[in-house]
Design a protein around this motif. Structure first.
Motif, PDB file in Angstrom:
ATOM      1  N   LEU A 274       0.781  -1.173   0.004  1.00 61.37           N
ATOM      2  CA  LEU A 274      -0.152  -0.277  -0.247  1.00 61.37           C
ATOM      3  C   LEU A 274       1.147   1.177  -0.395  1.00 61.37           C
ATOM      4  O   LEU A 274       0.359   2.548  -0.340  1.00 61.37           O
ATOM      5  CB  LEU A 274      -1.308  -0.320   1.364  1.00 61.37           C
ATOM      6  CG  LEU A 274      -1.687   1.365   1.274  1.00 61.37           C
ATOM      7  CD1 LEU A 274      -2.411   1.299   0.411  1.00 61.37           C
ATOM      8  CD2 LEU A 274      -2.970   0.823   3.025  1.00 61.37           C
ATOM      9  N   SER A 275       2.147   1.216   1.235  1.00 62.28           N
ATOM     10  CA  SER A 275       2.620   2.063   0.606  1.00 62.28           C
ATOM     11  C   SER A 275       3.693   2.594  -0.172  1.00 62.28           C
ATOM     12  O   SER A 275       3.533   3.675  -0.819  1.00 62.28           O
ATOM     13  CB  SER A 275       3.857   1.721   2.047  1.00 62.28           C
ATOM     14  OG  SER A 275       4.648   3.031   1.272  1.00 62.28           O
ATOM     15  N   ALA A 276       4.294   1.915  -1.096  1.00 61.38           N
ATOM     16  CA  ALA A 276       4.379   1.998  -2.541  1.00 61.38           C
ATOM     17  C   ALA A 276       3.465   2.272  -3.891  1.00 61.38           C
ATOM     18  O   ALA A 276       4.098   3.152  -4.322  1.00 61.38           O
ATOM     19  CB  ALA A 276       5.145   0.696  -2.890  1.00 61.38           C
ATOM     20  N   THR A 277       2.269   1.708  -3.267  1.00 61.40           N
ATOM     21  CA  THR A 277       1.235   2.430  -4.103  1.00 61.40           C
ATOM     22  C   THR A 277       0.320   3.852  -4.321  1.00 61.40           C
ATOM     23  O   THR A 277       0.763   4.208  -5.086  1.00 61.40           O
ATOM     24  CB  THR A 277      -0.391   1.114  -4.096  1.00 61.40           C
ATOM     25  OG1 THR A 277       0.056   0.362  -4.446  1.00 61.40           O
ATOM     26  CG2 THR A 277      -1.584   1.282  -4.650  1.00 61.40           C
ATOM     27  N   LEU A 278       0.684   4.163  -3.043  1.00 64.49           N
ATOM     28  CA  LEU A 278       0.281   5.429  -2.612  1.00 64.49           C
ATOM     29  C   LEU A 278       1.650   6.078  -3.225  1.00 64.49           C
ATOM     30  O   LEU A 278       1.289   7.232  -3.444  1.00 64.49           O
ATOM     31  CB  LEU A 278       0.506   5.667  -1.259  1.00 64.49           C
ATOM     32  CG  LEU A 278      -1.433   4.873  -0.731  1.00 64.49           C
ATOM     33  CD1 LEU A 278      -1.065   4.583   1.184  1.00 64.49           C
ATOM     34  CD2 LEU A 278      -1.934   5.897  -0.516  1.00 64.49           C
ATOM     35  N   GLU A 279       2.816   5.936  -2.852  1.00 69.39           N
ATOM     36  CA  GLU A 279       3.337   6.174  -3.771  1.00 69.39           C
ATOM     37  C   GLU A 279       3.527   6.938  -5.303  1.00 69.39           C
ATOM     38  O   GLU A 279       4.255   8.121  -5.421  1.00 69.39           O
ATOM     39  CB  GLU A 279       4.909   6.609  -2.923  1.00 69.39           C
ATOM     40  CG  GLU A 279       6.345   6.861  -3.542  1.00 69.39           C
ATOM     41  CD  GLU A 279       8.029   6.461  -3.432  1.00 69.39           C
ATOM     42  OE1 GLU A 279       7.555   5.299  -2.515  1.00 69.39           O
ATOM     43  OE2 GLU A 279       8.633   6.835  -3.253  1.00 69.39           O
ATOM     44  N   ASP A 280       3.939   5.784  -5.680  1.00 71.05           N
ATOM     45  CA  ASP A 280       3.303   5.923  -7.009  1.00 71.05           C
ATOM     46  C   ASP A 280       2.318   6.462  -8.034  1.00 71.05           C
ATOM     47  O   ASP A 280       2.589   7.805  -8.138  1.00 71.05           O
ATOM     48  CB  ASP A 280       3.210   4.384  -7.718  1.00 71.05           C
ATOM     49  CG  ASP A 280       4.668   3.628  -7.611  1.00 71.05           C
ATOM     50  OD1 ASP A 280       5.615   4.348  -7.603  1.00 71.05           O
ATOM     51  OD2 ASP A 280       4.546   1.910  -7.524  1.00 71.05           O
ATOM     52  N   GLU A 281       0.932   6.425  -6.689  1.00 67.45           N
ATOM     53  CA  GLU A 281       0.504   7.464  -7.837  1.00 67.45           C
ATOM     54  C   GLU A 281      -0.425   8.905  -6.983  1.00 67.45           C
ATOM     55  O   GLU A 281      -0.331   9.548  -7.967  1.00 67.45           O
ATOM     56  CB  GLU A 281      -1.210   6.991  -6.649  1.00 67.45           C
ATOM     57  CG  GLU A 281      -1.546   4.754  -7.378  1.00 67.45           C
ATOM     58  CD  GLU A 281      -2.211   5.376  -8.697  1.00 67.45           C
ATOM     59  OE1 GLU A 281      -2.119   6.131  -9.297  1.00 67.45           O
ATOM     60  OE2 GLU A 281      -1.686   4.001  -9.467  1.00 67.45           O
ATOM     61  N   LEU A 282       0.306   9.123  -5.858  1.00 70.14           N
ATOM     62  CA  LEU A 282       0.458  10.413  -5.327  1.00 70.14           C
ATOM     63  C   LEU A 282       1.979  11.180  -5.036  1.00 70.14           C
ATOM     64  O   LEU A 282       2.215  12.597  -4.440  1.00 70.14           O
ATOM     65  CB  LEU A 282      -0.509  10.452  -3.933  1.00 70.14           C
ATOM     66  CG  LEU A 282      -1.324  10.343  -4.222  1.00 70.14           C
ATOM     67  CD1 LEU A 282      -2.773   8.972  -2.816  1.00 70.14           C
ATOM     68  CD2 LEU A 282      -2.765  10.743  -5.100  1.00 70.14           C
ATOM     69  N   GLY A 283       2.847  10.374  -5.533  1.00 69.50           N
ATOM     70  CA  GLY A 283       3.527  10.882  -5.316  1.00 69.50           C
ATOM     71  C   GLY A 283       4.494  11.494  -4.094  1.00 69.50           C
ATOM     72  O   GLY A 283       5.933  11.833  -3.671  1.00 69.50           O
TER      73      GLY A 283
ATOM     74  N   ALA B 255      14.622   6.981 -10.745  1.00 66.12           N
ATOM     75  CA  ALA B 255      15.036   7.464 -13.154  1.00 66.12           C
ATOM     76  C   ALA B 255      14.635   5.919 -13.564  1.00 66.12           C
ATOM     77  O   ALA B 255      14.057   5.798 -14.907  1.00 66.12           O
ATOM     78  CB  ALA B 255      16.527   7.585 -13.224  1.00 66.12           C
ATOM     79  N   VAL B 256      14.889   5.185 -13.120  1.00 66.73           N
ATOM     80  CA  VAL B 256      14.332   3.977 -13.816  1.00 66.73           C
ATOM     81  C   VAL B 256      12.772   3.558 -13.509  1.00 66.73           C
ATOM     82  O   VAL B 256      12.384   3.701 -15.199  1.00 66.73           O
ATOM     83  CB  VAL B 256      14.956   2.496 -13.123  1.00 66.73           C
ATOM     84  CG1 VAL B 256      14.277   1.335 -14.083  1.00 66.73           C
ATOM     85  CG2 VAL B 256      16.670   2.509 -13.003  1.00 66.73           C
ATOM     86  N   VAL B 257      12.001   3.917 -12.810  1.00 64.33           N
ATOM     87  CA  VAL B 257      10.302   3.929 -12.903  1.00 64.33           C
ATOM     88  C   VAL B 257      10.174   5.166 -13.743  1.00 64.33           C
ATOM     89  O   VAL B 257       9.472   4.122 -14.045  1.00 64.33           O
ATOM     90  CB  VAL B 257       9.920   3.919 -11.534  1.00 64.33           C
ATOM     91  CG1 VAL B 257       8.923   4.224 -11.305  1.00 64.33           C
ATOM     92  CG2 VAL B 257      10.578   2.275 -10.884  1.00 64.33           C
ATOM     93  N   ASP B 258      10.892   5.987 -14.021  1.00 59.51           N
ATOM     94  CA  ASP B 258       9.665   7.611 -14.304  1.00 59.51           C
ATOM     95  C   ASP B 258      10.133   6.673 -16.199  1.00 59.51           C
ATOM     96  O   ASP B 258       9.659   7.048 -16.957  1.00 59.51           O
ATOM     97  CB  ASP B 258      10.792   8.488 -14.271  1.00 59.51           C
ATOM     98  CG  ASP B 258      10.419   9.079 -13.190  1.00 59.51           C
ATOM     99  OD1 ASP B 258       9.276   8.465 -12.274  1.00 59.51           O
ATOM    100  OD2 ASP B 258      10.717  10.074 -12.685  1.00 59.51           O
ATOM    101  N   ARG B 259      11.284   5.822 -16.357  1.00 59.93           N
ATOM    102  CA  ARG B 259      11.275   5.811 -18.145  1.00 59.93           C
ATOM    103  C   ARG B 259      11.221   4.708 -18.392  1.00 59.93           C
ATOM    104  O   ARG B 259      10.446   4.211 -19.726  1.00 59.93           O
ATOM    105  CB  ARG B 259      12.734   5.515 -18.233  1.00 59.93           C
ATOM    106  CG  ARG B 259      13.284   5.374 -19.074  1.00 59.93           C
ATOM    107  CD  ARG B 259      14.917   5.030 -19.941  1.00 59.93           C
ATOM    108  NE  ARG B 259      15.328   4.499 -21.062  1.00 59.93           N
ATOM    109  CZ  ARG B 259      16.455   5.085 -21.781  1.00 59.93           C
ATOM    110  NH1 ARG B 259      17.435   6.309 -20.895  1.00 59.93           N
ATOM    111  NH2 ARG B 259      16.915   4.318 -22.814  1.00 59.93           N
TER     112      ARG B 259
END
Lengths: 81, 246
Positions: A45-54, B75-79
């Motif tokens: 969930l932590s990684a998902t929130l980071e990916d979605e919301l920065g 940088a890797v995930v962004d790319r």
């Protein structure tokens, strides 16, 4: 806006990984005696929130215990921005 | 070669064993990201070669710093949007007897070899958890198992990497992520630091395979461990040393 997005991300996540969990209220515990997330699911969930919301409330000083805690984190982020 | 190109992170891939690992995954058609504190002519070659330029990413980074590790992974995930394979290869050694080793040298070796590996594994495993798949390989060393005079700190970090491998394998196994280690023996790379030709020849005489290792020897083992078909093998250390410690 960020809080609404965060709420949706959390609700989608819980619906996906814990479909049998009780209805998610603002103060439902995310872990034992509540949604039942284990530590790996919390990390997910932590990684998902980071990916979605920065940003990610799990990296703050106190680990969020409820949806309300998560929304409060993003409300604070919005104020600081 | 697998059907879909994988996104592969290899730390410390600008020279030596790391460069051999980068080349292996570029040869198998994958997308490869690597980092080191500065570029090398080999990095420029991959950046300029039309066959690899769009499948290769180099980010200057000092992985002993958590923020640099974060910048690199971002940088890797962004790319490319994901990470399928992480090979924790970056490492440094300072030789000399422990009794004469400075605080700075202890910090340098532990900060990169151990803390850098932890930073990268934390950042990447979080993303692998979301996708429920991935492979992590830690490049340890036979000196982490047998020890070596004058390499106490380095040996300690390599033994620690193997402990990390076993713990992380248990932690991530149920999420479809494998974690293994490779313990290379003595290779013909810059990491055979501090060994003169006479010492290297002595090692060769004691090695059943009758030669020093090449980066390709390690790369083939790494390809095996990161092949998604080999997902029943986790928490293990493959020793690739020509039989030296067998």
């Amino acid at each position: 806006m960020a809080s609404n997005s965060a709420e949706q991300v959390v609700r989608d996540f819980v619906a996906r990984v814990k479909p049998e969990a009780p209805a998610l209220e603002l103060d439902t515990p995310l872990y034992a005696d509540g949604v039942g997330l284990d530590s790996l699911e919390a990390a997910e969930l932590s990684a998902t929130l980071e990916d979605e919301l920065g940003s990610d409330p799990f990296t703050s000083d106190e680990m969020p215990q409820t949806l309300r805690d998560i929304l409060a984190f993003y409300a604070e982020v919005a104020v600081e921005a | 070669m697998t059907s879909e190109p994988r996104v592969v992170i290899i730390t410390g891939g600008s020279r030596g064993l790391g460069a051999g690992l980068v080349q292996s995954y570029l040869d198998s058609g994958d997308r490869v990201a690597t980092c080191s504190r500065s570029g090398t002519p080999q990095v420029e070659t991959w950046q300029d070669d039309p066959d690899t330029s769009d499948r290769f990413l180099f980010v200057p980074a000092d992985l002993s710093k958590s923020a640099d590790a974060e910048t690199f992974v971002k940088a890797v995930v962004d790319r490319w949007g994901q990470v399928d394979v992480l090979v924790n290869n970056a490492g440094v050694a300072r030789d000399g007897v422990l009794g004469l080793t400075s605080d700075d040298d202890i910090d340098t070796v532990i900060d990169l070899n151990l803390k850098g590996t932890l930073y990268m594994s934390r950042l990447v495993s979080r993303r692998m958890l979301v996708r429920k798949r991935g492979s992590i390989v830690n490049i340890s060393s036979i000196v982490g198992r047998s020890g070596y005079r004058g390499l106490a700190v380095y040996s300690a970090t390599k033994a620690a990497q193997e402990g990390l491998t076993r713990a992380l394998a248990r932690e991530l196994g149920s999420s479809g992520i494998t974690v293994n280690a490779i313990a290379p023996g003595y290779l013909r790379t810059e990491m055979s630091h501090g060994l003169d030709e006479a010492q290297l020849q002595q090692i060769v005489r004691r090695t059943p395979a009758g030669r020093l290792g090449d980066p390709e020897d390690v790369a083939r083992a790494c390809q095996f461990l990161t092949d998604p078909r080999n997902n029943y093998m986790t928490g293990q250390v493959l020793v690739i040393d020509g039989g030296l410690t067998g």
